[in-house]
Design a protein around this motif. Sequence first.
Motif, PDB file in Angstrom:
ATOM      1  N   ASP A 118       1.116  -1.207   0.004  1.00 56.11           N
ATOM      2  CA  ASP A 118      -0.051  -0.025  -0.107  1.00 56.11           C
ATOM      3  C   ASP A 118       0.988   1.126   0.072  1.00 56.11           C
ATOM      4  O   ASP A 118       1.921   1.156   0.684  1.00 56.11           O
ATOM      5  CB  ASP A 118      -0.851  -0.042   1.253  1.00 56.11           C
ATOM      6  N   CYS A 120       0.800   4.867   0.752  1.00 60.35           N
ATOM      7  CA  CYS A 120      -0.204   6.146   1.141  1.00 60.35           C
ATOM      8  C   CYS A 120       0.490   6.730   2.433  1.00 60.35           C
ATOM      9  O   CYS A 120       1.192   5.937   3.174  1.00 60.35           O
ATOM     10  CB  CYS A 120      -1.636   5.413   1.556  1.00 60.35           C
ATOM     11  N   CYS A 122      -1.272   7.935   5.155  1.00 57.89           N
ATOM     12  CA  CYS A 122      -1.776   7.984   6.407  1.00 57.89           C
ATOM     13  C   CYS A 122      -1.470   7.428   7.453  1.00 57.89           C
ATOM     14  O   CYS A 122      -1.676   7.972   8.543  1.00 57.89           O
ATOM     15  CB  CYS A 122      -3.506   7.669   6.023  1.00 57.89           C
ATOM     16  N   CYS A 130      -4.246  11.278   4.001  1.00 56.58           N
ATOM     17  CA  CYS A 130      -3.453  10.362   3.163  1.00 56.58           C
ATOM     18  C   CYS A 130      -2.486  11.245   2.111  1.00 56.58           C
ATOM     19  O   CYS A 130      -1.823  10.772   1.286  1.00 56.58           O
ATOM     20  CB  CYS A 130      -4.425   9.672   2.079  1.00 56.58           C
ATOM     21  N   SER A 165      -3.255   4.373  -2.500  1.00 56.32           N
ATOM     22  CA  SER A 165      -4.579   4.271  -2.049  1.00 56.32           C
ATOM     23  C   SER A 165      -4.998   5.400  -1.668  1.00 56.32           C
ATOM     24  O   SER A 165      -5.983   5.737  -0.919  1.00 56.32           O
ATOM     25  CB  SER A 165      -4.638   3.114  -0.982  1.00 56.32           C
ATOM     26  N   LYS A 195     -11.864   4.157  -5.304  1.00 55.96           N
ATOM     27  CA  LYS A 195     -11.826   3.965  -3.983  1.00 55.96           C
ATOM     28  C   LYS A 195     -13.059   4.984  -3.221  1.00 55.96           C
ATOM     29  O   LYS A 195     -12.686   6.289  -3.497  1.00 55.96           O
ATOM     30  CB  LYS A 195     -10.454   4.154  -3.301  1.00 55.96           C
ATOM     31  N   TYR A 201     -14.433   1.091   6.260  1.00 52.32           N
ATOM     32  CA  TYR A 201     -12.973   0.904   6.338  1.00 52.32           C
ATOM     33  C   TYR A 201     -12.731   1.204   7.981  1.00 52.32           C
ATOM     34  O   TYR A 201     -11.455   1.062   8.381  1.00 52.32           O
ATOM     35  CB  TYR A 201     -12.050   2.099   5.942  1.00 52.32           C
ATOM     36  N   PHE A 204     -10.188  -1.550   9.647  1.00 49.22           N
ATOM     37  CA  PHE A 204      -8.726  -1.053   9.198  1.00 49.22           C
ATOM     38  C   PHE A 204      -7.868  -0.069   9.878  1.00 49.22           C
ATOM     39  O   PHE A 204      -6.779  -0.013  10.306  1.00 49.22           O
ATOM     40  CB  PHE A 204      -8.935  -0.621   7.767  1.00 49.22           C
ATOM     41  N   ARG A 205      -8.600   1.237  10.118  1.00 48.13           N
ATOM     42  CA  ARG A 205      -8.398   2.304  10.702  1.00 48.13           C
ATOM     43  C   ARG A 205      -7.864   2.013  12.205  1.00 48.13           C
ATOM     44  O   ARG A 205      -6.713   2.684  12.782  1.00 48.13           O
ATOM     45  CB  ARG A 205      -9.318   3.750  10.683  1.00 48.13           C
ATOM     46  N   ARG A 217     -12.277  11.757   4.914  1.00 46.32           N
ATOM     47  CA  ARG A 217     -11.606  11.560   3.423  1.00 46.32           C
ATOM     48  C   ARG A 217     -12.374  12.024   2.434  1.00 46.32           C
ATOM     49  O   ARG A 217     -12.074  11.496   1.155  1.00 46.32           O
ATOM     50  CB  ARG A 217     -11.107  10.339   3.444  1.00 46.32           C
ATOM     51  N   GLN A 221     -11.471  10.806  -1.538  1.00 40.92           N
ATOM     52  CA  GLN A 221     -12.123   9.530  -1.770  1.00 40.92           C
ATOM     53  C   GLN A 221     -13.626   9.721  -2.478  1.00 40.92           C
ATOM     54  O   GLN A 221     -14.186  10.778  -2.060  1.00 40.92           O
ATOM     55  CB  GLN A 221     -12.372   8.477  -0.671  1.00 40.92           C
ATOM     56  N   LYS A 248     -13.090  -0.551  -4.748  1.00 41.87           N
ATOM     57  CA  LYS A 248     -12.850  -0.574  -3.251  1.00 41.87           C
ATOM     58  C   LYS A 248     -13.823   0.212  -2.556  1.00 41.87           C
ATOM     59  O   LYS A 248     -13.947   1.401  -2.832  1.00 41.87           O
ATOM     60  CB  LYS A 248     -11.438  -0.208  -2.665  1.00 41.87           C
ATOM     61  N   TYR A 271     -11.131  -5.132  -3.638  1.00 46.31           N
ATOM     62  CA  TYR A 271     -10.627  -5.240  -2.127  1.00 46.31           C
ATOM     63  C   TYR A 271     -12.128  -5.338  -1.377  1.00 46.31           C
ATOM     64  O   TYR A 271     -12.842  -4.504  -0.990  1.00 46.31           O
ATOM     65  CB  TYR A 271     -10.120  -3.854  -1.965  1.00 46.31           C
ATOM     66  N   VAL A 273     -13.062  -5.275   1.879  1.00 53.07           N
ATOM     67  CA  VAL A 273     -12.418  -4.516   2.915  1.00 53.07           C
ATOM     68  C   VAL A 273     -12.544  -4.844   4.345  1.00 53.07           C
ATOM     69  O   VAL A 273     -13.637  -5.920   4.504  1.00 53.07           O
ATOM     70  CB  VAL A 273     -12.860  -2.886   2.810  1.00 53.07           C
ATOM     71  N   SER A 274     -12.026  -4.323   5.510  1.00 49.57           N
ATOM     72  CA  SER A 274     -12.027  -4.685   6.785  1.00 49.57           C
ATOM     73  C   SER A 274     -13.586  -4.784   7.346  1.00 49.57           C
ATOM     74  O   SER A 274     -13.662  -5.954   8.131  1.00 49.57           O
ATOM     75  CB  SER A 274     -11.186  -3.797   7.493  1.00 49.57           C
ATOM     76  N   TYR A 313      -9.081 -10.325   3.807  1.00 50.12           N
ATOM     77  CA  TYR A 313      -8.416 -11.046   5.137  1.00 50.12           C
ATOM     78  C   TYR A 313      -8.953 -12.287   5.137  1.00 50.12           C
ATOM     79  O   TYR A 313      -8.492 -12.981   5.999  1.00 50.12           O
ATOM     80  CB  TYR A 313      -8.888  -9.981   6.306  1.00 50.12           C
TER      81      TYR A 313
HETATM   82  C1  PBG Z   1      -4.987   3.779   3.433  1.00 47.06           C
HETATM   83  C2  PBG Z   1      -6.101   2.466   3.184  1.00 47.06           C
HETATM   84  C3  PBG Z   1      -7.256   2.194   3.812  1.00 47.06           C
HETATM   85  C4  PBG Z   1      -7.689   0.879   3.631  1.00 47.06           C
HETATM   86  C5  PBG Z   1      -6.526   0.443   2.610  1.00 47.06           C
HETATM   87  N1  PBG Z   1      -5.552   1.571   2.479  1.00 47.06           N
HETATM   88  C6  PBG Z   1      -7.932   3.098   4.825  1.00 47.06           C
HETATM   89  C7  PBG Z   1      -8.616   4.499   4.451  1.00 47.06           C
HETATM   90  O1  PBG Z   1      -8.546   4.961   3.265  1.00 47.06           O
HETATM   91  O2  PBG Z   1      -9.062   5.111   5.285  1.00 47.06           O
HETATM   92  C8  PBG Z   1      -8.926   0.375   3.862  1.00 47.06           C
HETATM   93  C9  PBG Z   1      -8.786  -1.063   3.878  1.00 47.06           C
HETATM   94  C10 PBG Z   1      -9.883  -1.879   4.482  1.00 47.06           C
HETATM   95  O3  PBG Z   1     -10.802  -1.374   5.313  1.00 47.06           O
HETATM   96  O4  PBG Z   1      -9.516  -2.979   4.945  1.00 47.06           O
HETATM   97  N2  PBG Z   1      -5.539   4.997   2.733  1.00 47.06           N
END
Ligand code: PBG
Length: 325
Positions: A118, A120, A122, A130, A165, A195, A201, A204-205, A217, A221, A248, A271, A273-274, A313
């Motif tokens: 990744d 980025c 952030c 980011c 990202s 994205k 997300y 993930f954060r 964001r 985004q 994503k 993706y 995501v989380s 995941y």
């Molecule tokens: C970094 C990034 C994020 C994710 C992947 N790269 C978080 C965001 O944009 O806040 C999220 C991935 C996930 O939720 O699994 N910018």
Amino acid sequence: MHLPIRPRRWRRTSALRELSAEPGLECRQLVQGHFVLPGVQRQEDIGSLPGISRFSADQLLPVVERDLSNGVKSVMLFGVPEHKDADGSGALDAQGEVPAAVRLLKQQFGDDLIVMVDVCLCPYTDHGHCGFVHGEEVVNDASVVALSQMAAVLAEAGADFVSPSDMMDGRIGAIRSALDDHGFQQTSILAYTAKYASAFYGPFRDAAGSAPSFGDRRSYQMDFRNRREAHRELELDLDEGADMVMVKPALAYLDIIRDFADASPIPVCAYNVSGEYAMVKMAAREGLAEERAMTLEVLGAIRRAGADCIITYHASQIAAAGWLR
Ligand code: PBG
């Protein structure tokens, strides 16, 4: 009844269903996401992502080795740095946890493993945005310069794919020329093309410690109501030299995945995501769903929508349990 056409004839037995099923999900299409800690001998469970841990590079090695032997051949790495500052300077540190992990993994597994990283700022910025921040604004062009440098550092470490990202304008073209300038013509770019600013997300954060300290964001985004805008981003990333494009999140965006699959001349990645992962885990834990069935349905639907590969995941667990065998 005299019915000339009876769709249920194809559903009668397992063998008939197997003969007629469309191409589905295979381990080789899955990319496992990993959170990388600095230092050695470290493993921390992540409360919001049951079954997922943060690992220092040395501890990641045996995990990836087991996945490889089970058929998952790709990883996506995210840094969880200790040091953060206003400019996210840690992102450019060639001795940082992610470049170190890339070197170790490539040294160990070479071309048997595909290492994606990744790109980025952030996790490295103290404000959690980011890109660079001036006042309350996340500025574009200066951020793109830093992201290009970060990509070159990761390419130098041996990453197969750098994956921006950040959703800044013009980053794919800038990263491509930075890579070429440094002699990394063979390093590929996986663009986080569409994205969306998403509530999915959250975990993930928490896992990466990358929640923004002010605002959100949405100035970079995409708005989840927008479909045409995804096409515009797709055209840009294709023109600027992306090797693979991403949608994503995945589950609430199956229409966008299908659009990309139809329009893109290069592979499409989704993706999962989380928040999507956590929902399945929580539902299974509460006894509301059977985990295997729900996981394979979710990922199978993302494939059906048109994704060539999926960052998820769930990958390690699916492979270890032999769910796709
Ligand atoms: C970094 C990034 C994020 C994710 C992947 N790269 C978080 C965001 O944009 O806040 C999220 C991935 C996930 O939720 O699994 N910018």
